[in-house]
Design an enzyme around this catalytic site. Structure first.
Site, PDB file in Angstrom:
ATOM      1  N   ILE A 175       0.767  -1.285  -0.044  1.00 18.33           N
ATOM      2  CA  ILE A 175      -0.298   0.061   0.091  1.00 18.33           C
ATOM      3  C   ILE A 175       1.016   1.096  -0.087  1.00 18.33           C
ATOM      4  O   ILE A 175       1.656   1.534   0.914  1.00 18.33           O
ATOM      5  CB  ILE A 175      -0.942  -0.056   1.248  1.00 18.33           C
ATOM      6  CG1 ILE A 175      -1.928  -1.352   1.082  1.00 18.33           C
ATOM      7  CG2 ILE A 175      -1.687   1.404   1.515  1.00 18.33           C
ATOM      8  CD1 ILE A 175      -2.921  -1.540   2.627  1.00 18.33           C
ATOM      9  N   GLY A 199       1.951   3.227  12.133  1.00 17.10           N
ATOM     10  CA  GLY A 199       1.060   4.039  12.648  1.00 17.10           C
ATOM     11  C   GLY A 199       1.557   5.533  12.441  1.00 17.10           C
ATOM     12  O   GLY A 199       2.383   5.921  11.844  1.00 17.10           O
ATOM     13  N   CYS A 249       6.405  10.941   8.095  1.00 12.83           N
ATOM     14  CA  CYS A 249       5.762  10.600   9.369  1.00 12.83           C
ATOM     15  C   CYS A 249       6.854  10.798  10.371  1.00 12.83           C
ATOM     16  O   CYS A 249       6.303  10.849  11.763  1.00 12.83           O
ATOM     17  CB  CYS A 249       5.096   9.517   9.459  1.00 12.83           C
ATOM     18  SG  CYS A 249       6.026   7.949   9.307  1.00 12.83           S
TER      19      CYS A 249
END
Length: 494
Positions: free
Chosen positions: A115, A218, A251
């Site tokens: 993904i 996450g 991130c």
């Protein structure tokens, strides 16, 4: 197929890609180390030759980040990654334990689903392609709808480079008609053995709900603490370099800056000197209103944008040359919107009394959407580093830009664009994902203890066996012998 609805075309394309890639993977599983290395070298070469064009395509399609920084990421995801993984043993016998007589043999996982996020579309596709091939796996990508063209191009280049160097055709695939249905189809199809999910929280949760092994990441609401012993100009320089790198799309980038009262003015002045602009409370509210939609999800229009674009959108005036916008916050949670993750050139700014208060604030920020990911600290005090190493994250980045440190560019961590957050962050791993996460290990184990008589050793004999030979006395040996004799007599009586 042109007469079929888009969603039907999307699902059928996905099924075809999965079947083709699985067939190719069964052939790749028979390749040896030399063949695999030849393939990866060509993939790295092609990635380098196309790093600039892919970067331009990504910025043009998504509007996120900077071309020059995406070029760096494309090269990092190929050349730097290759140097790190080259010596990894992922094929055949990877360990032969002569003492315990166990032989470990690496086997590929099978077909992977990758993904791909819109923030790092080409670099992530390159990185996942290379680690997949290194471990003799095939991979099919599900691109973000906002980054289809650039992800598809990166996947095609990687597949063509692999095939040109001897890999089976269709070993790397990419959905060209992405949809929710196609993503779900790929997640749950029988051909896919494992999912590597890099993207938003909803997508990662869906991957873990697909009923098969998944490696997901996450969000990273990274706090950066400038402790009182820090080299302030260097600390600010690192934070600015990190937050402006590709306009904050990674991130691992800092989201909040925490300073002590005794150095507040000095730190603020240094940020201003290096291109930071401290917004007024009213300006902070205007910017926050533009950053988030539907609660505290980042607006796609503000992700990876420059300070100038954000300020213009919010209708505030900033000095020329401003690189980062900073807004002071007094707490954490929905009343303080900048306390959430902001994948753009905006930072929250906090002032605390001492390091204990900084500890408490870091925990609150991490629990506000970043637990398990990363924390940044700038200090010359090693004891302070170890205090902050107790925080609920798996990357404690010291005196370095957290963007570069987290992905392994400025630290000794594994080069990676998939940063696990462990069980604290809902991830299956706390590592920077490498090819070693994409292999199964079978073990050949020879018998080394005789249980043919089904004899259970006594406690004292176990103690004697575990001691070093030089530490066993003659009396201890005789005691063991006597215990064995008694045991045999007892068995004879029975």
């Amino acid at each position: 197929m042109d007469n079929f609805d888009y969603d039907l075309q999307s699902v059928q394309e996905t099924r075809n890609l999965a079947r083709q890639a699985k067939l190719a993977q069964t052939q790749l599983a028979k390749f040896n180390s030399e063949q695999i290395d030849k393939i990866i070298r060509n993939m790295v070469k092609v990635a380098g030759e196309n790093a600039a064009s892919l970067a331009k395509l990504a910025v043009e399609e998504t509007g996120f980040g900077k071309v020059e920084d995406k070029i760096f990421k494309n090269n990092f995801a190929s050349a730097e990654l290759y140097e790190f993984i080259k010596p990894m043993q992922t094929i055949g016998i990877i360990k032969d334990d002569k003492v315990n007589r166990i032989i470990e043999i690496a086997e590929p996982v099978g077909l992977l689903m990758g993904i791909i996020p819109s923030t790092n579309p080409t670099s992530t596709a390159i990185y996942k392609s290379i680690i997949a091939i290194k471990s003799r796996n095939g991979i099919v990508f599900s691109p973000h709808p906002a980054a289809v063209k650039c992800t598809l191009q990166a996947a095609r280049l990687m597949n063509d480079a692999a095939v040109a160097a001897g890999a089976p055709a269709n070993i790397i695939g990419c959905i060209s008609k992405p949809s929710k249905d196609s993503t779900n189809e790929l997640m749950k199809c029988d051909e896919v053995a494992m999912i590597i999910a890099t993207g938003g929280s909803a997508m990662v949760k869906a991957a873990y709900s697909a009923g098969k092994p998944a490696l997901g990441v996450g969000p990273g609401n990274v706090p950066a603490y400038i402790e009182k012993t820090a080299d302030i100009p260097k600390a600010v320089k690192n934070i600015m370099a990190s937050k402006t790198f590709d306009n904050g799309t990674i991130c691992a980038s800092e989201q909040s800056v925490i300073v002590e009262e005794c150095m507040r003015d000095q730190v603020m002045e240094e940020f201003r000197r290096q291109g930071g602009y401290f917004m007024t409370p009213a300006e902070t509210n205007l910017v926050a209103a533009k950053l988030f939609v539907g609660g505290f999800a980042m607006s796609g229009k503000m992700v990876g944008r420059s300070a100038a674009v954000i300020s213009d959108s919010a209708g505030i005036a900033i000095p020329p040359g401003t690189k980062v916008l900073l807004g002071e916050q007094q707490g954490v949670g929905k009343e303080y919107p900048l306390s959430y993750e902001k994948l753009t050139t905006v930072l929250a700014f906090y002032t605390v009394k001492d390091w204990q208060e900084a500890c408490e604030l870091c925990i609150k920020l991490l629990n506000n959407g970043g637990v398990g990911h990363s924390l940044s600290i700038h200090t010359e005090n090693h004891e302070m580093v170890m205090k902050f190493a107790e925080k609920p994250v798996f990357r404690i980045l010291v005196n370095t830009p957290s963007t570069h440190g987290g992905v392994g560019a400025s630290t000794g961590l594994s080069p990676s664009f998939t940063l696990g957050c462990g069980t604290w962050g809902g991830s299956a791993t706390s590592d920077n994902v490498t090819p070693l996460h994409l292999i199964n290990i079978k073990r050949v184990a020879y018998g080394i203890k005789d249980f043919s008589e089904n004899t259970t050793p006594s406690y004292s004999s176990c103690v004697a066996q575990s001691a070093s030979p030089s530490a066993i006395s003659d009396d201890q040996i005789m005691n063991v012998v006597n215990e064995v004799i008694l045991l045999l007599k007892k068995r004879g009586d029975n």
